[in-house]
Design an enzyme around this catalytic site. Structure first.
Site, PDB file in Angstrom:
ATOM      1  N   ASP A  28       3.705   4.410   7.386  1.00  0.00           N
ATOM      2  CA  ASP A  28       2.536   4.888   6.769  1.00  0.00           C
ATOM      3  C   ASP A  28       2.348   6.307   7.542  1.00  0.00           C
ATOM      4  O   ASP A  28       2.056   6.039   9.008  1.00  0.00           O
ATOM      5  CB  ASP A  28       1.448   3.674   7.151  1.00  0.00           C
ATOM      6  CG  ASP A  28       0.433   3.859   6.267  1.00  0.00           C
ATOM      7  OD1 ASP A  28      -0.148   5.176   5.962  1.00  0.00           O
ATOM      8  OD2 ASP A  28      -0.343   2.908   5.685  1.00  0.00           O
ATOM      9  N   ILE A  29       1.794   7.236   6.974  1.00  0.00           N
ATOM     10  CA  ILE A  29       1.252   8.461   7.536  1.00  0.00           C
ATOM     11  C   ILE A  29      -0.118   8.310   7.999  1.00  0.00           C
ATOM     12  O   ILE A  29      -0.560   9.346   8.490  1.00  0.00           O
ATOM     13  CB  ILE A  29       1.660   9.725   6.742  1.00  0.00           C
ATOM     14  CG1 ILE A  29       0.874   9.592   5.437  1.00  0.00           C
ATOM     15  CG2 ILE A  29       2.984   9.972   6.631  1.00  0.00           C
ATOM     16  CD1 ILE A  29       0.810  11.085   4.874  1.00  0.00           C
ATOM     17  N   HIS A  92       2.867  -2.507  -3.218  1.00  0.00           N
ATOM     18  CA  HIS A  92       3.303  -2.037  -1.912  1.00  0.00           C
ATOM     19  C   HIS A  92       2.834  -3.254  -0.871  1.00  0.00           C
ATOM     20  O   HIS A  92       1.776  -3.738  -1.078  1.00  0.00           O
ATOM     21  CB  HIS A  92       2.983  -0.646  -1.321  1.00  0.00           C
ATOM     22  CG  HIS A  92       1.460  -0.434  -1.260  1.00  0.00           C
ATOM     23  ND1 HIS A  92       0.692  -0.361  -2.368  1.00  0.00           N
ATOM     24  CD2 HIS A  92       0.526  -0.273  -0.294  1.00  0.00           C
ATOM     25  CE1 HIS A  92      -0.590   0.137  -1.992  1.00  0.00           C
ATOM     26  NE2 HIS A  92      -0.657   0.149  -0.804  1.00  0.00           N
ATOM     27  N   HIS A  94       2.218  -3.802   3.547  1.00  0.00           N
ATOM     28  CA  HIS A  94       1.968  -3.348   4.679  1.00  0.00           C
ATOM     29  C   HIS A  94       2.631  -4.391   5.672  1.00  0.00           C
ATOM     30  O   HIS A  94       2.264  -5.566   5.735  1.00  0.00           O
ATOM     31  CB  HIS A  94       0.489  -3.269   5.037  1.00  0.00           C
ATOM     32  CG  HIS A  94      -0.067  -2.176   4.204  1.00  0.00           C
ATOM     33  ND1 HIS A  94      -0.330  -0.660   4.413  1.00  0.00           N
ATOM     34  CD2 HIS A  94      -0.857  -2.416   3.007  1.00  0.00           C
ATOM     35  CE1 HIS A  94      -1.201  -0.219   3.523  1.00  0.00           C
ATOM     36  NE2 HIS A  94      -1.409  -1.284   2.625  1.00  0.00           N
TER      37      HIS A  94
END
Length: 129
Positions: A28-29, A92, A94
């Site tokens: 994750d950016i 998505h 995490h």
């Protein structure tokens, strides 16, 4: 086309951790903590539980070794799993190294890592797979 589909297609760069026919995992950016990984389905589906039962099973099996690798690399008590899905309309998951429940508080400020820091953690996680 979502930003995640553009990442899968290579139109937007990412710090890829793993990929197979159905899934793509990358850092994750805007991480909550160092080692925060997103695991996405290559099929563009808005809601997590609209994904087929078969893909849901495969998703966890794909994510498991990644979570174990992150846990080996990032000092933490465990890997938290979160499915929120409000930021990007593309299902998505995490994977977040956590020491407390507050480590998964998405309203917290995000870390700002350098390119070098992203590449270092990417290399370490891939090596731990």
């Amino acid at each position: 086309m979502t930003i995640f589909t553009k990442i899968i297609n290579g139109e937007i760069p990412s710090y890829k951790i793993a990929e197979n026919e159905h899934f793509y995992a990358f850092l994750d950016i805007f991480p909550l903590v160092k080692g925060h990984v997103l695991v996405i389905c290559k099929t563009e589906t808005d809601k997590f539980f609209d994904v087929s039962d078969e893909l849901l099973k495969e998703w966890l099996l794909f994510a498991k070794p990644i979570a174990k690798a992150v846990e080996r690399v990032v000092p933490c008590n465990r890997i938290g799993v979160s499915v929120v899905g409000l930021e990007v309309p593309h299902a998505h998951m995490h994977l977040i190294p956590i020491n407390s429940a507050d480590d998964m508080n998405f309203s917290r400020s995000k870390l700002k890592l350098s390119v070098e820091e992203f590449k270092e953690i990417q290399t370490q996680i891939i090596a731990a797979l």
